[in-house]
Design a protein around this motif. Structure first.
Motif, PDB file in Angstrom:
ATOM      1  N   ARG A  80       0.824  -1.212   0.000  1.00 43.32           N
ATOM      2  CA  ARG A  80       0.000   0.000   0.000  1.00 43.32           C
ATOM      3  C   ARG A  80       0.859   1.263   0.000  1.00 43.32           C
ATOM      4  N   LYS A 137       0.530   4.274  -2.631  1.00 38.83           N
ATOM      5  CA  LYS A 137       0.344   5.679  -2.267  1.00 38.83           C
ATOM      6  C   LYS A 137       1.445   6.557  -2.866  1.00 38.83           C
ATOM      7  N   VAL A 157      -9.279   0.077   3.193  1.00 41.45           N
ATOM      8  CA  VAL A 157      -9.021   0.899   4.368  1.00 41.45           C
ATOM      9  C   VAL A 157      -9.908   2.130   4.288  1.00 41.45           C
ATOM     10  N   SER A 158     -10.054   2.806   5.405  1.00 44.15           N
ATOM     11  CA  SER A 158     -10.912   3.991   5.425  1.00 44.15           C
ATOM     12  C   SER A 158     -10.246   5.124   4.654  1.00 44.15           C
ATOM     13  N   GLU A 212      -9.818   8.090   5.597  1.00 42.93           N
ATOM     14  CA  GLU A 212      -8.912   8.759   6.532  1.00 42.93           C
ATOM     15  C   GLU A 212      -7.533   8.113   6.517  1.00 42.93           C
ATOM     16  N   GLU A 213      -7.549   6.787   6.606  1.00 38.45           N
ATOM     17  CA  GLU A 213      -6.284   6.064   6.665  1.00 38.45           C
ATOM     18  C   GLU A 213      -5.532   6.193   5.347  1.00 38.45           C
ATOM     19  N   PHE A 214      -6.253   6.180   4.227  1.00 34.76           N
ATOM     20  CA  PHE A 214      -5.585   6.273   2.931  1.00 34.76           C
ATOM     21  C   PHE A 214      -4.951   7.644   2.737  1.00 34.76           C
ATOM     22  N   GLU A 274      -3.906   9.609   4.958  1.00 35.33           N
ATOM     23  CA  GLU A 274      -2.905   9.936   5.978  1.00 35.33           C
ATOM     24  C   GLU A 274      -1.515   9.955   5.362  1.00 35.33           C
ATOM     25  N   LYS A 308      -8.154  -0.025  17.308  1.00 30.49           N
ATOM     26  CA  LYS A 308      -7.224  -0.989  16.734  1.00 30.49           C
ATOM     27  C   LYS A 308      -7.865  -2.359  16.634  1.00 30.49           C
ATOM     28  N   ARG A 319     -14.835  -3.616  11.487  1.00 21.11           N
ATOM     29  CA  ARG A 319     -13.772  -2.602  11.449  1.00 21.11           C
ATOM     30  C   ARG A 319     -14.336  -1.259  11.017  1.00 21.11           C
ATOM     31  N   TRP A 335     -13.984   2.101  13.321  1.00 21.03           N
ATOM     32  CA  TRP A 335     -13.662   3.416  12.806  1.00 21.03           C
ATOM     33  C   TRP A 335     -14.664   4.440  13.306  1.00 21.03           C
ATOM     34  N   LYS A 351     -14.601   4.070  17.216  1.00 16.54           N
ATOM     35  CA  LYS A 351     -13.223   4.083  17.704  1.00 16.54           C
ATOM     36  C   LYS A 351     -13.003   3.057  18.809  1.00 16.54           C
TER      37      LYS A 351
END
Lengths: 306, 217
Positions: free
Chosen positions: A23, A27, A47-48, A50-52, A54, B20, B167, B172, B175
């Motif tokens: 990943r 990116k 992935v969310s 947000e996570e991508f 980041e 997590k 998840r 998310w 949290k």
């Protein structure tokens, strides 16, 4: 070569594994595309958003068009937010572009799609999306399309991976050693032989690509202390550690030179053939002529002088 | 909870990480002590815990929990613990007609495609309650274990979808922390991988560096 992966266009497969994740490279390539002024679409399933996003600065983030299929890909929440047709519908919609601007479509991940969609459907859509810039007879110049697909090799069997591999213009397989990542790049250009090379690299915290030389020879693991390390410029003799013998001794060489080949016509052979051996059974040929046969009693070899 | 394990993971109940997903894998051995550890850990951290227990009965976890200093019965009574007792529920869902979709509805259906009812149960259990005061620190989902779902006929993709939704929505959105157990080869993470040997005693687990001789222990 790693930094010019997207120049060819078409489908680029990023094959990663649990040990060497892909990943970050995805990116980094997305960032590169965005900085080149290309239109960048992300199909985010794994992935969310947000996570991508980041790690990207706001300039890059503003250029990314993110299609979120992470939150509710299967429409379990029954709200109407989900894109009708899901990720496949979104991909199909991208086939109908008319922009001259080059575009990069990043699939995060292709594995996610492959697990939930029939392989044939996915391959057809991928082919349509990645080849729309090369339609013959199309007067409008559609910009170059690159499709970056992240594929987790360990999740799929050889069949689907092989099918995707045959569609891909470029395949990047991630690996590495001693904590250093490498990318084995197989490139298929039209009307040329496929080329492959290995590039060592690392991804910096801001997702820039840092190309490297590779791990130094002295730091290679499991080095046998009894074998001296080979310096970079010395030619390695491939015949040193073989389990079979490639060399001939003098006697063996003489025996080989005096060997008569089975089909070599020497005088001894000729005499042996002309003198029939006693006890050799005579053979009879029984011949039934049919209507079309031409029975000529003349011997066609009569004029030969043997 | 096992204090030594806390030290190894560098965590305590009052400063555990949120948001997590932790995967507990065991191969050729029994990793259930980890499940008991984390269950008692998060109850002591004052978290709202949803425990989908498919392997053992409530009383089993309760007895072990008492050895580790938590009372599951009391946690359940005061609403801190939502416990889905898979073994008992499975009997209910198969032998009694259900008015509403049961979390283990897939046991009744010949071609159950997905684990949506189970996910909805989890989401409902961990939804924040608007009671004005925040009683619990953050929500935790614990599943013991995922391989049972595979054995009961759910496809791997259906289980992956369930994990995905847990998840996405629960981890998310809310949290929280998710812990799963499934038997397989543990994944080696490139940046942080530590290997220890362990020995389970009556009320604790001791951890040792790799290679220590049993004579020394």
């Amino acid at each position: 070569m790693l930094d010019s992966l997207l120049a060819l266009g078409g489908l680029v497969l990023l094959r990663d594994s649990v040990e060497w994740e892909g990943r970050s490279l995805l990116k980094a390539l997305v960032k590169k595309s965005a900085l080149c002024g290309e239109q960048v679409h992300i199909l985010g399933c794994e992935v969310s958003e947000e996570e991508f996003r980041e790690g990207f600065d706001s300039d890059i983030n503003n250029r990314l068009v993110y299609h979120d299929f992470f939150r509710d890909p299967l429409n379990w929440s029954k709200t109407e937010e989900a894109f009708p047709g899901g990720p496949l519908g979104a991909l199909r919609a991208m086939c109908k572009r008319t922009d001259p601007v080059p575009v990069t479509i990043a699939l995060d991940s292709l594995s996610w799609l492959l697990l939930r969609l029939p392989c044939t459907t996915l391959c057809q859509v991928l082919h349509a999306v990645s080849h729309q810039d090369s339609c013959p007879g199309d007067s409008s110049s559609v910009g170059k399309v690159s499709v970056l697909g992240l594929l987790h090799e360990e999740l799929h069997g050889p069949g689907p991976v092989g099918a995707l591999s045959s569609l891909a213009q470029t395949e990047v397989t991630l690996g590495g050693t001693m904590g250093q990542a490498s990318a084995h790049i197989l490139c298929r250009r039209p009307r040329q032989r496929p080329t492959d090379q290995t590039q060592w690299f690392s991804i910096l915290p801001d997702f820039s690509l840092d190309l490297q030389e590779g791990p130094s020879v002295e730091s290679q693991p499991y080095s046998d202390p009894h074998i001296p390390p080979v310096s970079k410029n010395a030619k390695v003799d491939p015949t040193t550690h073989l389990t079979f013998n490639l060399h001939l001794s003098k006697k063996e060489r003489e025996a080989r030179d005096s060997l008569i080949l089975p089909f070599q016509f020497s005088s001894e052979k000729q005499q042996a053939l002309l003198r029939p051996r006693p006890g050799q059974a005579t053979s009879h040929i029984f011949y039934e002529p049919d209507a079309y046969d031409d029975l000529d009693q003349e011997d066609p070899d009569d004029d030969l002088d043997i | 909870m096992f204090v030594e394990l806390n030290n190894l993971l560098n965590t305590t109940p009052d400063r555990a990480e949120q948001g997590k997903l932790t995967l507990l894998c065991d191969a050729k051995t029994d990793g259930s002590f980890l499940v008991h550890h984390f269950l008692s850990f998060y109850l002591k951290a004052n978290c709202k815990v949803c425990f989908v227990a498919l392997i053992q009965s409530f009383s089993h976890y309760s007895i072990v929990g008492q050895k580790l200093g938590v009372s599951l019965t009391m946690a359940r009574e005061r609403g801190q613990l939502v416990f889905l007792e898979g073994l008992k529920s499975a009997v209910d869902v198969v032998f009694q007609a259900q008015k509403e979709p049961h979390p283990l509805q897939f046991l009744r259906e010949a071609n159950a495609g997905n684990l949506k009812p189970l996910f909805e149960f989890v989401r409902e259990a961990l939804k924040p309650v608007d009671s004005g005061e925040a009683r619990w620190t953050y929500p935790v989902l614990l599943v013991d274990d995922l391989s049972v779902l595979l054995s009961l006929g759910m496809g791997a993709v259906a289980v992956l979808d369930f994990i995905h939704y847990c998840r996405a929505t629960v981890c998310w959105e809310l949290k929280l922390r998710i812990l799963w157990r499934r038997p397989s080869q543990p994944a080696v993470h490139r940046d942080q991988s530590f290997t220890y040997q362990y020995k389970i005693q009556d009320k604790s687990v001791s951890f040792f560096a790799k290679g220590m001789s049993p004579a020394v222990l």
